[in-house]
Design a protein around this motif. Structure first.
Motif, PDB file in Angstrom:
ATOM      1  N   SER A 140      -4.808  -0.224  -3.492  1.00  0.00           N
ATOM      2  CA  SER A 140      -5.375   0.638  -2.443  1.00  0.00           C
ATOM      3  C   SER A 140      -4.456   1.823  -2.172  1.00  0.00           C
ATOM      4  N   GLY A 141      -3.168   1.619  -2.195  1.00  0.00           N
ATOM      5  CA  GLY A 141      -2.238   2.720  -2.027  1.00  0.00           C
ATOM      6  C   GLY A 141      -2.224   3.642  -3.225  1.00  0.00           C
ATOM      7  N   SER A 174       0.826  -1.193   0.000  1.00  0.00           N
ATOM      8  CA  SER A 174       0.000   0.000   0.000  1.00  0.00           C
ATOM      9  C   SER A 174       0.870   1.256   0.000  1.00  0.00           C
ATOM     10  N   GLY A 216      -3.319  -4.524  -2.062  1.00  0.00           N
ATOM     11  CA  GLY A 216      -2.511  -3.571  -1.300  1.00  0.00           C
ATOM     12  C   GLY A 216      -1.942  -2.471  -2.174  1.00  0.00           C
TER      13      GLY A 216
END
Length: 89
Positions: free
Chosen positions: A84-85, A19, A81
């Motif tokens: 989402s980052g 992320s 991950g």
């Protein structure tokens, strides 16, 4: 520390790392767009791409070697991950 706790802890740390790397990628894309009109655009894009790929593969390969987990689940954790980052920055 037992095996289950170690597995969960490594997966959480790996998710947070991916992320964070997605956030860094998002920031790098903004910085590259600022350099779009200069000759450093292509060079900076290549350098940032190589660095992100190196960090992404190094940590994820280390965690995969330490864990006994299904590869499909692990790849899904990595992708979720990273995305989402990338999109929550």
């Amino acid at each position: 520390m037992n095996e289950r706790t170690k597995t969960i802890l490594l997966l959480v740390v790996d998710f947070l790392y991916n992320s964070f790397l997605g956030s860094v990628t998002s920031f790098a894309m903004i910085m590259i767009s600022v350099l779009e009109s200069s000759y450093l655009f292509i060079l900076s894009a290549i350098i940032i791409g190589i660095l992100i790929l190196a960090y992404l593969s190094t940590i994820n390969m280390y965690v995969k070697r330490k864990l006994d987990i299904n590869i499909l689940i692990y790849i899904i954790i990595i992708i979720v991950g990273f995305l989402s980052g990338l999109f929550l920055y």
